[in-house]
Write a protein that holds these residues in place. Structure first.
Motif, PDB file in Angstrom:
ATOM      1  N   TRP A   1       2.700   1.807  -3.439  1.00 30.51           N
ATOM      2  CA  TRP A   1       1.810   2.237  -4.519  1.00 30.51           C
ATOM      3  C   TRP A   1       1.277   3.646  -4.279  1.00 30.51           C
ATOM      4  O   TRP A   1       1.163   4.443  -5.215  1.00 30.51           O
ATOM      5  CB  TRP A   1       0.671   1.239  -4.723  1.00 30.51           C
ATOM      6  CG  TRP A   1       1.133   0.041  -5.499  1.00 30.51           C
ATOM      7  CD1 TRP A   1       1.386  -1.213  -5.017  1.00 30.51           C
ATOM      8  CD2 TRP A   1       1.452  -0.003  -6.890  1.00 30.51           C
ATOM      9  NE1 TRP A   1       1.825  -2.031  -6.024  1.00 30.51           N
ATOM     10  CE2 TRP A   1       1.878  -1.318  -7.198  1.00 30.51           C
ATOM     11  CE3 TRP A   1       1.416   0.937  -7.920  1.00 30.51           C
ATOM     12  CZ2 TRP A   1       2.267  -1.705  -8.467  1.00 30.51           C
ATOM     13  CZ3 TRP A   1       1.804   0.542  -9.195  1.00 30.51           C
ATOM     14  CH2 TRP A   1       2.214  -0.760  -9.456  1.00 30.51           C
ATOM     15  N   LEU A   2       0.921   3.971  -3.034  1.00 29.15           N
ATOM     16  CA  LEU A   2       0.500   5.351  -2.743  1.00 29.15           C
ATOM     17  C   LEU A   2       1.651   6.321  -2.972  1.00 29.15           C
ATOM     18  O   LEU A   2       1.463   7.422  -3.514  1.00 29.15           O
ATOM     19  CB  LEU A   2      -0.011   5.482  -1.306  1.00 29.15           C
ATOM     20  CG  LEU A   2      -1.364   4.868  -0.985  1.00 29.15           C
ATOM     21  CD1 LEU A   2      -1.668   4.995   0.508  1.00 29.15           C
ATOM     22  CD2 LEU A   2      -2.462   5.510  -1.812  1.00 29.15           C
TER      23      LEU A   2
ATOM     24  N   VAL B   1       0.859  -1.196   0.000  1.00 27.32           N
ATOM     25  CA  VAL B   1       0.000   0.000   0.000  1.00 27.32           C
ATOM     26  C   VAL B   1       0.887   1.234   0.000  1.00 27.32           C
ATOM     27  O   VAL B   1       0.685   2.171  -0.782  1.00 27.32           O
ATOM     28  CB  VAL B   1      -0.941   0.019   1.231  1.00 27.32           C
ATOM     29  CG1 VAL B   1      -1.681   1.340   1.324  1.00 27.32           C
ATOM     30  CG2 VAL B   1      -1.904  -1.135   1.198  1.00 27.32           C
ATOM     31  N   LYS B   2       1.884   1.224   0.842  1.00 31.36           N
ATOM     32  CA  LYS B   2       2.793   2.365   0.970  1.00 31.36           C
ATOM     33  C   LYS B   2       3.512   2.657  -0.343  1.00 31.36           C
ATOM     34  O   LYS B   2       3.577   3.805  -0.777  1.00 31.36           O
ATOM     35  CB  LYS B   2       3.795   2.072   2.082  1.00 31.36           C
ATOM     36  CG  LYS B   2       4.794   3.148   2.315  1.00 31.36           C
ATOM     37  CD  LYS B   2       5.791   2.731   3.383  1.00 31.36           C
ATOM     38  CE  LYS B   2       7.139   2.957   2.858  1.00 31.36           C
ATOM     39  NZ  LYS B   2       8.246   3.254   3.496  1.00 31.36           N
TER      40      LYS B   2
ATOM     41  N   VAL C   1       1.157   7.549   3.686  1.00 30.55           N
ATOM     42  CA  VAL C   1       2.483   6.939   3.583  1.00 30.55           C
ATOM     43  C   VAL C   1       3.342   7.400   4.757  1.00 30.55           C
ATOM     44  O   VAL C   1       4.016   6.598   5.406  1.00 30.55           O
ATOM     45  CB  VAL C   1       3.150   7.292   2.238  1.00 30.55           C
ATOM     46  CG1 VAL C   1       4.575   6.780   2.186  1.00 30.55           C
ATOM     47  CG2 VAL C   1       2.329   6.736   1.077  1.00 30.55           C
TER      48      VAL C   1
ATOM     49  N   ALA D   1       1.985   6.839  -6.678  1.00 31.92           N
ATOM     50  CA  ALA D   1       0.931   7.736  -7.177  1.00 31.92           C
ATOM     51  C   ALA D   1       1.252   9.185  -6.804  1.00 31.92           C
ATOM     52  O   ALA D   1       1.073  10.103  -7.623  1.00 31.92           O
ATOM     53  CB  ALA D   1      -0.425   7.324  -6.616  1.00 31.92           C
TER      54      ALA D   1
ATOM     55  N   LEU E   1      -2.015  11.885  -0.960  1.00 31.12           N
ATOM     56  CA  LEU E   1      -1.496  10.528  -1.117  1.00 31.12           C
ATOM     57  C   LEU E   1      -0.269  10.292  -0.233  1.00 31.12           C
ATOM     58  O   LEU E   1      -0.034   9.178   0.231  1.00 31.12           O
ATOM     59  CB  LEU E   1      -1.133  10.264  -2.579  1.00 31.12           C
ATOM     60  CG  LEU E   1      -2.313  10.143  -3.545  1.00 31.12           C
ATOM     61  CD1 LEU E   1      -1.826  10.192  -4.986  1.00 31.12           C
ATOM     62  CD2 LEU E   1      -3.086   8.864  -3.279  1.00 31.12           C
TER      63      LEU E   1
END
Length: 191
Positions: free
Chosen positions: A64-65, A61-62, A113, A68, A109
């Motif tokens: 990919w965020l 998750v971290k 993170v 982005a 975003l």
């Protein structure tokens, strides 16, 4: 004979920005960076902070965020170049709105993170990469604070906002390179 009318008063000239104009934003930005670093260093890491369904774990998750956020930061760079007329004849009227919105989205975003990094992992210095990542992450949020506090200040030198934006962009790219890019090249691209 009629008395002469009093001379019309003109509005006072705007004050030129002195060297202390950025003192408070820089001081507050430095305080934010140091506070994040101290919290990350003294807080006992929990291992998990942010997880989203559909991902294999909080680390993915971290990354990919973060990726982005980096993509929207590139949008920030391109829209800033368009606003400042650095893309030649290509300077759309919507560049300012694109710049503001890409910045807002990149920041939104980046926040989860940072929460994950600070809460779950802490300020790490296991090796040069993790030390650079931790320091750049704290620096990024300090630089962001400085830029946001500098934006409404009248009379700033013309180079101020582009330099602050460039520092912010460089810090985020450094964070991305030491986290997401490292993760993808080490563990592969998956969700």
């Amino acid at each position: 004979m009629l008395p002469e009318p009093a001379p019309a008063r003109s509005a006072p000239a705007p004050r030129a920005a002195g060297p202390t104009t950025l003192f408070v934003p820089l001081l507050v930005g430095a305080a934010v960076a140091v506070a994040l670093g101290v919290y990350g260093r003294t807080h006992t890491p929990t291992g998990i902070a942010v997880n989203v369904a559909g991902f294999s774990g909080p680390q993915t998750v971290k990354v990919w965020l973060g990726s982005a956020a980096a993509l929207f930061a590139v949008g920030q760079l391109l829209s800033a170049l368009a606003m400042w007329g650095r893309l030649g004849p290509f300077s759309p009227s919507w560049a300012g709105a694109a710049h503001r919105w890409s910045g807002r989205i990149a920041f939104l975003l980046a926040v989860p993170v940072a929460v994950h990094c600070l809460y779950a992992l802490g300020f790490a210095d296991h090796d040069l990469r993790t030390l650079a990542h931790s320091a750049l992450g704290c620096f990024f949020f300090g630089a962001f604070t400085t830029k946001m506090l500098a934006l409404p200040r009248p009379g700033l030198a013309g180079w101020t906002l582009p330099v602050l934006g460039g520092v912010l962009f460089t810090a985020l790219m450094g964070v991305w390179l030491t986290s997401s890019v490292w993760y993808f090249t080490t563990f592969g691209v998956h969700r």
